[in-house]
Design a protein around this motif. Structure first.
Motif, PDB file in Angstrom:
ATOM      1  N   VAL A 202       3.563 -65.585  25.739  1.00 48.77           N
ATOM      2  CA  VAL A 202       1.513 -66.135  26.155  1.00 48.77           C
ATOM      3  C   VAL A 202       1.147 -66.291  24.998  1.00 48.77           C
ATOM      4  CG1 VAL A 202       0.098 -66.473  27.633  1.00 48.77           C
ATOM      5  CG2 VAL A 202       2.183 -65.674  28.442  1.00 48.77           C
ATOM      6  N   CYS A 203       0.106 -67.474  24.740  1.00 50.82           N
ATOM      7  CA  CYS A 203      -0.615 -67.498  23.646  1.00 50.82           C
ATOM      8  C   CYS A 203      -2.631 -67.715  24.075  1.00 50.82           C
ATOM      9  CB  CYS A 203      -0.635 -68.295  22.415  1.00 50.82           C
ATOM     10  SG  CYS A 203      -1.949 -69.021  21.292  1.00 50.82           S
ATOM     11  N   LYS A 204      -2.598 -66.399  24.431  1.00 44.36           N
ATOM     12  CA  LYS A 204      -4.069 -66.692  25.011  1.00 44.36           C
ATOM     13  C   LYS A 204      -5.482 -66.399  23.811  1.00 44.36           C
ATOM     14  CE  LYS A 204      -3.811 -63.713  28.743  1.00 44.36           C
ATOM     15  NZ  LYS A 204      -4.093 -63.043  29.521  1.00 44.36           N
ATOM     16  N   ASN A 205      -4.806 -66.874  22.641  1.00 45.05           N
ATOM     17  CA  ASN A 205      -5.506 -67.391  21.022  1.00 45.05           C
ATOM     18  C   ASN A 205      -5.722 -67.794  21.164  1.00 45.05           C
ATOM     19  OD1 ASN A 205      -7.190 -66.752  18.577  1.00 45.05           O
ATOM     20  ND2 ASN A 205      -5.470 -65.016  17.399  1.00 45.05           N
ATOM     21  N   THR A 206      -6.873 -68.765  20.878  1.00 49.47           N
ATOM     22  CA  THR A 206      -6.709 -70.643  20.301  1.00 49.47           C
ATOM     23  C   THR A 206      -7.231 -70.680  18.715  1.00 49.47           C
ATOM     24  OG1 THR A 206      -9.745 -70.395  20.732  1.00 49.47           O
ATOM     25  CG2 THR A 206      -8.134 -70.967  22.839  1.00 49.47           C
ATOM     26  N   SER A 207      -7.620 -69.292  18.401  1.00 48.81           N
ATOM     27  CA  SER A 207      -7.840 -68.907  16.726  1.00 48.81           C
ATOM     28  C   SER A 207      -6.137 -69.316  16.382  1.00 48.81           C
ATOM     29  CB  SER A 207      -8.933 -68.498  16.558  1.00 48.81           C
ATOM     30  OG  SER A 207      -9.177 -67.025  16.550  1.00 48.81           O
ATOM     31  N   TYR A 208      -5.160 -68.768  17.179  1.00 46.14           N
ATOM     32  CA  TYR A 208      -3.807 -68.376  16.390  1.00 46.14           C
ATOM     33  C   TYR A 208      -3.836 -69.491  15.210  1.00 46.14           C
ATOM     34  CZ  TYR A 208       1.068 -67.724  15.675  1.00 46.14           C
ATOM     35  OH  TYR A 208       2.313 -66.684  14.556  1.00 46.14           O
ATOM     36  N   ILE A 209      -3.292 -68.822  13.954  1.00 43.36           N
ATOM     37  CA  ILE A 209      -2.729 -69.267  12.767  1.00 43.36           C
ATOM     38  C   ILE A 209      -1.328 -69.904  12.597  1.00 43.36           C
ATOM     39  CG2 ILE A 209      -3.009 -70.556  10.956  1.00 43.36           C
ATOM     40  CD1 ILE A 209      -5.340 -70.031  11.588  1.00 43.36           C
ATOM     41  N   LEU A 210      -0.921 -71.111  13.073  1.00 40.67           N
ATOM     42  CA  LEU A 210       0.398 -71.611  12.112  1.00 40.67           C
ATOM     43  C   LEU A 210       1.414 -71.161  11.460  1.00 40.67           C
ATOM     44  CD1 LEU A 210       1.121 -74.585  15.172  1.00 40.67           C
ATOM     45  CD2 LEU A 210       1.785 -72.230  15.831  1.00 40.67           C
ATOM     46  N   LYS A 211       2.151 -70.940  11.562  1.00 31.29           N
ATOM     47  CA  LYS A 211       2.576 -70.477  10.977  1.00 31.29           C
ATOM     48  C   LYS A 211       4.001 -71.098  10.327  1.00 31.29           C
ATOM     49  CE  LYS A 211       3.001 -65.880  10.705  1.00 31.29           C
ATOM     50  NZ  LYS A 211       2.167 -65.982  12.313  1.00 31.29           N
ATOM     51  N   GLU A 212       5.127 -71.189   9.189  1.00 34.75           N
ATOM     52  CA  GLU A 212       5.664 -72.139   8.712  1.00 34.75           C
ATOM     53  C   GLU A 212       7.157 -71.351   9.852  1.00 34.75           C
ATOM     54  OE1 GLU A 212       6.942 -72.766   5.028  1.00 34.75           O
ATOM     55  OE2 GLU A 212       4.905 -74.804   5.125  1.00 34.75           O
ATOM     56  N   GLU A 213       8.158 -71.555  10.232  1.00 35.59           N
ATOM     57  CA  GLU A 213       9.371 -70.926  11.544  1.00 35.59           C
ATOM     58  C   GLU A 213       8.837 -70.375  12.875  1.00 35.59           C
ATOM     59  OE1 GLU A 213      12.395 -70.779  10.423  1.00 35.59           O
ATOM     60  OE2 GLU A 213      11.364 -71.727   8.815  1.00 35.59           O
ATOM     61  N   ASP A 214       7.290 -70.959  13.571  1.00 36.46           N
ATOM     62  CA  ASP A 214       6.750 -70.397  14.658  1.00 36.46           C
ATOM     63  C   ASP A 214       7.299 -71.427  15.261  1.00 36.46           C
ATOM     64  OD1 ASP A 214       5.343 -68.331  14.177  1.00 36.46           O
ATOM     65  OD2 ASP A 214       3.621 -69.450  14.085  1.00 36.46           O
ATOM     66  N   THR A 215       7.472 -70.637  16.146  1.00 43.49           N
ATOM     67  CA  THR A 215       7.737 -71.395  17.840  1.00 43.49           C
ATOM     68  C   THR A 215       6.656 -72.004  18.502  1.00 43.49           C
ATOM     69  OG1 THR A 215       9.371 -70.254  18.738  1.00 43.49           O
ATOM     70  CG2 THR A 215      10.500 -71.599  17.568  1.00 43.49           C
ATOM     71  N   PHE A 216       6.395 -72.666  19.394  1.00 44.31           N
ATOM     72  CA  PHE A 216       5.801 -72.888  20.297  1.00 44.31           C
ATOM     73  C   PHE A 216       5.942 -73.648  21.416  1.00 44.31           C
ATOM     74  CE2 PHE A 216       3.787 -76.343  17.203  1.00 44.31           C
ATOM     75  CZ  PHE A 216       3.552 -76.869  17.612  1.00 44.31           C
ATOM     76  N   SER A 217       5.507 -74.104  23.116  1.00 43.36           N
ATOM     77  CA  SER A 217       5.668 -74.596  23.219  1.00 43.36           C
ATOM     78  C   SER A 217       4.534 -74.797  24.749  1.00 43.36           C
ATOM     79  CB  SER A 217       6.973 -74.596  24.707  1.00 43.36           C
ATOM     80  OG  SER A 217       6.869 -72.872  25.141  1.00 43.36           O
ATOM     81  N   ILE A 218       4.128 -76.195  25.293  1.00 41.29           N
ATOM     82  CA  ILE A 218       3.329 -76.789  26.087  1.00 41.29           C
ATOM     83  C   ILE A 218       3.447 -77.124  27.043  1.00 41.29           C
ATOM     84  CG2 ILE A 218       1.315 -77.831  25.929  1.00 41.29           C
ATOM     85  CD1 ILE A 218       1.164 -77.829  22.891  1.00 41.29           C
ATOM     86  N   ARG A 219       3.034 -76.524  27.779  1.00 44.94           N
ATOM     87  CA  ARG A 219       3.552 -76.953  29.512  1.00 44.94           C
ATOM     88  C   ARG A 219       3.609 -78.618  29.897  1.00 44.94           C
ATOM     89  NH1 ARG A 219       2.317 -74.453  34.859  1.00 44.94           N
ATOM     90  NH2 ARG A 219       0.842 -76.705  35.171  1.00 44.94           N
ATOM     91  N   ARG A 220       4.445 -79.074  29.795  1.00 43.59           N
ATOM     92  CA  ARG A 220       4.979 -80.107  30.278  1.00 43.59           C
ATOM     93  C   ARG A 220       4.743 -81.492  29.036  1.00 43.59           C
ATOM     94  NH1 ARG A 220       1.049 -78.641  34.099  1.00 43.59           N
ATOM     95  NH2 ARG A 220      -0.658 -79.784  32.800  1.00 43.59           N
ATOM     96  N   HIS A 221       4.396 -80.842  27.647  1.00 48.29           N
ATOM     97  CA  HIS A 221       4.500 -81.305  26.341  1.00 48.29           C
ATOM     98  C   HIS A 221       5.647 -80.643  25.377  1.00 48.29           C
ATOM     99  CE1 HIS A 221       0.540 -83.745  27.483  1.00 48.29           C
ATOM    100  NE2 HIS A 221       0.258 -82.446  28.366  1.00 48.29           N
ATOM    101  N   GLY A 222       6.510 -80.330  25.435  1.00 42.84           N
ATOM    102  CA  GLY A 222       7.445 -80.207  24.738  1.00 42.84           C
ATOM    103  C   GLY A 222       7.195 -78.702  23.868  1.00 42.84           C
ATOM    104  N   LYS A 223       8.375 -78.452  23.636  1.00 38.10           N
ATOM    105  CA  LYS A 223       8.595 -76.851  22.158  1.00 38.10           C
ATOM    106  C   LYS A 223       8.709 -78.025  21.565  1.00 38.10           C
ATOM    107  CE  LYS A 223      11.470 -73.302  21.609  1.00 38.10           C
ATOM    108  NZ  LYS A 223      12.659 -72.108  22.883  1.00 38.10           N
TER     109      LYS A 223
END
Length: 245
Positions: A202-223
């Motif tokens: 679970v990500c609570k850090n809104t300022s997290y910087i995305l990096k290559e190879e990261d995976t993320f999902s947003i409920r109702r909006h996919g992975k």
């Protein structure tokens, strides 16, 4: 009904991750070093254990359900015993429906691996749980189903959809705002409601910087998986994504 199951599935996943035994690394290491295979490991768990084993210079092997699977098993001596069931039904099942039904049978995370949803649908389990699931899993949502053992390996290749987005920053809140077509303030609600996952947490850090190879999902909006990021001449960022299908 499906929306309700999807909500329940996400809440259960979040609750289980919060309650995850803080000693799981020690427990998995003990299993592996004793010659037994680990349980199914998500990406983060797999990376953490590999890092420890590499540091200890322990030779190990990896078993995965299929190429690019979400779950893997680490072993040193005894190969894991895995059973795969085909879910027989006329209905087009979704991943949250199947996952919710497994959790409804009190099946803990780690005892099942990847789920292939659609027609046909498959579930991967540790063989020690196969008899129980074969007997008890008769309904998924409102649909009656039957389970049939399938042969390994399953000829399955995960499908992705290429997607590009342009953002002014690689901050996670910017990305969520872009994908959900919402304002940055509205995007914060996804974090407050624990609807954003990054690298299986679970990500609570809104300022997290995305990096290559990261995976993320947003409920109702996919992975999604981050393939590449590039900066434009106007100081914008183009993020190349693969969207899980």
């Amino acid at each position: 009904m499906e929306r309700f199951l999807f909500f329940c599935y996400n809440r259960v996943v979040i609750m289980m991750k919060k309650k995850e035994n803080k000693y799981w690394k020690e427990q998995m290491l003990e299993r592996i070093l004793s010659g037994a295979p680990s349980l199914f490991l998500n990406h983060k768990q797999y990376r953490d254990l590999c890092r420890i084993l590499n540091k200890k210079r322990i030779v190990y092997f990896t078993w995965e359900c299929f190429k690019d699977s979400d779950y893997k098993i680490i072993y040193t001596k005894r190969k894991p015993s895995v059973t795969v069931f085909e879910i027989v039904t006329d209905e087009n099942l979704t991943h949250p429906m199947i996952m919710g039904s497994l959790y409804g049978l009190q099946l803990e995370e780690g005892y099942f691996g990847d789920i292939i949803a659609g027609k046909p649908s498959y579930i991967f389990l540790l063989s020690s749980m196969s008899s129980y699931i074969e007997k008890e899993l008769t309904m998924i949502g409102k649909y009656r189903v039957e389970l049939q053992k399938a042969s390994l390996p399953i000829q399955y290749e995960r499908s992705f959809k290429d997607k590009k987005i342009m953002v002014s920053s690689l901050r996670m809140d910017q990305v969520v705002s872009k994908i959900t077509s919402s304002s940055r303030n509205k995007a914060k609600d996804y974090f407050l409601n624990e609807e954003v996952m990054v690298n299986d947490e679970v990500c609570k850090n809104t300022s997290y910087i995305l990096k290559e190879e990261d995976t993320f999902s947003i409920r109702r909006h996919g992975k999604y998986k981050v393939v590449e990021t590039e900066k434009t001449r106007r100081d914008k960022y183009v993020i190349h994504l693969k969207q899980y299908q």
